[in-house]
Design a protein around this motif. Sequence first.
Motif, PDB file in Angstrom:
ATOM      1  N   GLU B   3       0.847  -1.174   0.000  1.00  0.00           N
ATOM      2  CA  GLU B   3       0.000   0.000   0.000  1.00  0.00           C
ATOM      3  C   GLU B   3       0.888   1.231   0.000  1.00  0.00           C
ATOM      4  OE1 GLU B   3      -3.459  -2.299   0.063  1.00  0.00           O
ATOM      5  OE2 GLU B   3      -3.236  -0.129  -0.199  1.00  0.00           O
ATOM      6  N   VAL B   4       0.520   2.200  -0.805  1.00  0.00           N
ATOM      7  CA  VAL B   4       1.288   3.439  -0.904  1.00  0.00           C
ATOM      8  C   VAL B   4       0.373   4.584  -0.495  1.00  0.00           C
ATOM      9  CG1 VAL B   4       2.569   4.960  -2.434  1.00  0.00           C
ATOM     10  CG2 VAL B   4       2.639   2.479  -2.797  1.00  0.00           C
ATOM     11  N   GLU B   5       0.776   5.308   0.534  1.00  0.00           N
ATOM     12  CA  GLU B   5      -0.017   6.418   1.036  1.00  0.00           C
ATOM     13  C   GLU B   5       0.756   7.714   0.859  1.00  0.00           C
ATOM     14  OE1 GLU B   5      -3.199   4.022   2.099  1.00  0.00           O
ATOM     15  OE2 GLU B   5      -3.075   6.209   2.179  1.00  0.00           O
ATOM     16  N   GLN B   6       0.074   8.719   0.356  1.00  0.00           N
ATOM     17  CA  GLN B   6       0.692  10.027   0.174  1.00  0.00           C
ATOM     18  C   GLN B   6      -0.036  11.077   0.988  1.00  0.00           C
ATOM     19  OE1 GLN B   6       1.279   9.605  -4.520  1.00  0.00           O
ATOM     20  NE2 GLN B   6       1.847  11.636  -3.756  1.00  0.00           N
ATOM     21  N   SER B   7       0.727  12.075   1.410  1.00  0.00           N
ATOM     22  CA  SER B   7       0.108  13.223   2.055  1.00  0.00           C
ATOM     23  C   SER B   7       0.917  14.476   1.729  1.00  0.00           C
ATOM     24  CB  SER B   7       0.045  13.009   3.571  1.00  0.00           C
ATOM     25  OG  SER B   7       1.353  12.887   4.102  1.00  0.00           O
ATOM     26  N   PRO B   8       0.247  15.626   1.611  1.00  0.00           N
ATOM     27  CA  PRO B   8      -1.208  15.761   1.622  1.00  0.00           C
ATOM     28  C   PRO B   8      -1.810  15.329   0.281  1.00  0.00           C
ATOM     29  CG  PRO B   8      -0.207  17.877   1.159  1.00  0.00           C
ATOM     30  CD  PRO B   8       0.923  16.916   1.368  1.00  0.00           C
ATOM     31  N   GLN B   9      -3.128  15.243   0.224  1.00  0.00           N
ATOM     32  CA  GLN B   9      -3.793  14.923  -1.047  1.00  0.00           C
ATOM     33  C   GLN B   9      -3.799  16.135  -1.958  1.00  0.00           C
ATOM     34  OE1 GLN B   9      -7.691  13.458   0.079  1.00  0.00           O
ATOM     35  NE2 GLN B   9      -6.992  11.347  -0.172  1.00  0.00           N
ATOM     36  N   ASN B  10      -3.976  17.304  -1.354  1.00  0.00           N
ATOM     37  CA  ASN B  10      -3.990  18.566  -2.091  1.00  0.00           C
ATOM     38  C   ASN B  10      -3.126  19.570  -1.357  1.00  0.00           C
ATOM     39  OD1 ASN B  10      -6.233  18.206  -4.249  1.00  0.00           O
ATOM     40  ND2 ASN B  10      -7.137  17.444  -2.363  1.00  0.00           N
ATOM     41  N   LEU B  11      -2.439  20.396  -2.124  1.00  0.00           N
ATOM     42  CA  LEU B  11      -1.566  21.397  -1.524  1.00  0.00           C
ATOM     43  C   LEU B  11      -1.562  22.639  -2.394  1.00  0.00           C
ATOM     44  CD1 LEU B  11       0.542  22.238   0.561  1.00  0.00           C
ATOM     45  CD2 LEU B  11       2.252  20.962  -0.721  1.00  0.00           C
ATOM     46  N   THR B  12      -1.903  23.765  -1.779  1.00  0.00           N
ATOM     47  CA  THR B  12      -1.830  25.057  -2.468  1.00  0.00           C
ATOM     48  C   THR B  12      -0.812  25.906  -1.739  1.00  0.00           C
ATOM     49  OG1 THR B  12      -4.125  24.930  -3.190  1.00  0.00           O
ATOM     50  CG2 THR B  12      -3.102  27.097  -3.183  1.00  0.00           C
ATOM     51  N   ALA B  13       0.100  26.512  -2.474  1.00  0.00           N
ATOM     52  CA  ALA B  13       1.157  27.311  -1.859  1.00  0.00           C
ATOM     53  C   ALA B  13       1.449  28.515  -2.733  1.00  0.00           C
ATOM     54  CB  ALA B  13       2.411  26.465  -1.684  1.00  0.00           C
ATOM     55  N   GLN B  14       2.112  29.484  -2.147  1.00  0.00           N
ATOM     56  CA  GLN B  14       2.526  30.673  -2.882  1.00  0.00           C
ATOM     57  C   GLN B  14       3.849  30.409  -3.595  1.00  0.00           C
ATOM     58  OE1 GLN B  14      -0.669  32.886  -2.402  1.00  0.00           O
ATOM     59  NE2 GLN B  14       1.148  33.852  -3.272  1.00  0.00           N
ATOM     60  N   ASN B  22       4.895  13.870   1.180  1.00  0.00           N
ATOM     61  CA  ASN B  22       5.340  12.671   1.875  1.00  0.00           C
ATOM     62  C   ASN B  22       4.702  11.414   1.311  1.00  0.00           C
ATOM     63  OD1 ASN B  22       7.015  13.856   4.033  1.00  0.00           O
ATOM     64  ND2 ASN B  22       5.085  14.843   4.586  1.00  0.00           N
ATOM     65  N   CYS B  23       5.423  10.316   1.462  1.00  0.00           N
ATOM     66  CA  CYS B  23       4.966   9.028   0.951  1.00  0.00           C
ATOM     67  C   CYS B  23       5.397   7.932   1.919  1.00  0.00           C
ATOM     68  CB  CYS B  23       5.568   8.779  -0.431  1.00  0.00           C
ATOM     69  SG  CYS B  23       5.218   7.157  -1.123  1.00  0.00           S
ATOM     70  N   ALA B  83       1.058  20.533 -10.651  1.00  0.00           N
ATOM     71  CA  ALA B  83       0.850  19.229 -11.285  1.00  0.00           C
ATOM     72  C   ALA B  83       0.414  18.257 -10.191  1.00  0.00           C
ATOM     73  CB  ALA B  83       2.137  18.727 -11.942  1.00  0.00           C
ATOM     74  N   VAL B  84       0.172  17.023 -10.590  1.00  0.00           N
ATOM     75  CA  VAL B  84      -0.041  15.950  -9.612  1.00  0.00           C
ATOM     76  C   VAL B  84       1.281  15.201  -9.475  1.00  0.00           C
ATOM     77  CG1 VAL B  84      -1.287  13.831  -9.079  1.00  0.00           C
ATOM     78  CG2 VAL B  84      -2.485  15.745 -10.163  1.00  0.00           C
ATOM     79  N   TYR B  85       1.730  15.049  -8.245  1.00  0.00           N
ATOM     80  CA  TYR B  85       2.965  14.326  -7.961  1.00  0.00           C
ATOM     81  C   TYR B  85       2.589  12.973  -7.362  1.00  0.00           C
ATOM     82  CZ  TYR B  85       5.339  18.578  -9.095  1.00  0.00           C
ATOM     83  OH  TYR B  85       5.805  19.669  -9.786  1.00  0.00           O
ATOM     84  N   ILE B  86       3.116  11.936  -7.965  1.00  0.00           N
ATOM     85  CA  ILE B  86       2.722  10.576  -7.607  1.00  0.00           C
ATOM     86  C   ILE B  86       3.930   9.811  -7.072  1.00  0.00           C
ATOM     87  CG2 ILE B  86       1.739   8.408  -8.451  1.00  0.00           C
ATOM     88  CD1 ILE B  86       0.501  10.005 -10.776  1.00  0.00           C
ATOM     89  N   CYS B  87       3.724   9.189  -5.929  1.00  0.00           N
ATOM     90  CA  CYS B  87       4.710   8.271  -5.373  1.00  0.00           C
ATOM     91  C   CYS B  87       4.322   6.861  -5.795  1.00  0.00           C
ATOM     92  CB  CYS B  87       4.707   8.397  -3.856  1.00  0.00           C
ATOM     93  SG  CYS B  87       5.735   7.214  -2.987  1.00  0.00           S
ATOM     94  N   ALA B  88       5.285   6.073  -6.179  1.00  0.00           N
ATOM     95  CA  ALA B  88       4.999   4.701  -6.600  1.00  0.00           C
ATOM     96  C   ALA B  88       6.166   3.812  -6.177  1.00  0.00           C
ATOM     97  CB  ALA B  88       4.800   4.640  -8.108  1.00  0.00           C
ATOM     98  N   LYS B 100      -2.096   7.580  -4.757  1.00  0.00           N
ATOM     99  CA  LYS B 100      -3.198   8.346  -5.335  1.00  0.00           C
ATOM    100  C   LYS B 100      -2.752   9.703  -5.851  1.00  0.00           C
ATOM    101  CE  LYS B 100      -6.850   6.182  -2.653  1.00  0.00           C
ATOM    102  NZ  LYS B 100      -7.907   6.361  -1.634  1.00  0.00           N
ATOM    103  N   GLY B 101      -1.573  10.144  -5.439  1.00  0.00           N
ATOM    104  CA  GLY B 101      -1.070  11.413  -5.944  1.00  0.00           C
ATOM    105  C   GLY B 101      -1.373  12.583  -5.018  1.00  0.00           C
TER     106      GLY B 101
END
Lengths: 113, 108
Positions: B3-14, B22-23, B83-88, B100-101
């Motif tokens: 199982e691969v878990e990522q955090s956060p699911q969404n991130l908005t930054a300046q 994190n993964c 973009a969407v960053y995906i850990c695998a 899930k990205g």
Amino acid sequence: EPEVTQTPSHQVTQMGQEVILRCVPISNHLYFYWYRQILGQKVEFLVSFYNNEISEKSEIFDDQFSVERPDGSNFTLKIRSTKLEDSAMYFCASKRDGNYGYTFGSGTRLTVV
Amino acid sequence: KNEVEQSPQNLTAQEGEFITINCSYSVGISALHWLQQHPGGGIVSLFMLSSGKKKHGRLIATINIQEKHSSLHITASHPRDSAVYICAVSHRDDKIIFGKGTRLHILP
């Protein structure tokens, strides 16, 4: 830089029709893969192919799916009788061996209507 | 099954902020991958690592094998990093199992 090429980029098909998605992996790569991504979901493994045979397949890859490497360069995914739930982005990937990373194609967006 | 878990699911930054994604994964692996997926859908491999740290431009990836954890950092973030960053993760010569990205949005 070498690329994995997928065609077509977008295909619309009627439910029940057969579709063939095409991929040209990088020429010296040995391992080939198909993945799919349903809109809004994570990328899922379909099948891996090595030495001219399937090395692993997921439960998604049922009898409706098949893969071929007919001429040593192309790598195809066939869906015999498409269903609405087959609508997804399909990615081809290839890899030289275990010491190297994967290279992905830009995907084929399949829409089944 | 890994199982691969990522955090956060969404991130908005300046723009300019330092970004960390994190993964974590559940089973031992041969390699961990960080991938980038743009709105058009194409997937680009950023890093493949099995130990330590790798750097490419403003991107840094680290992995702690004992803790089964990896981080992707972006320094001096820019709107084009959105973009969407995906850990695998993968095992030798085996399929990739994707997370899930994390959807990253950098505001100008």
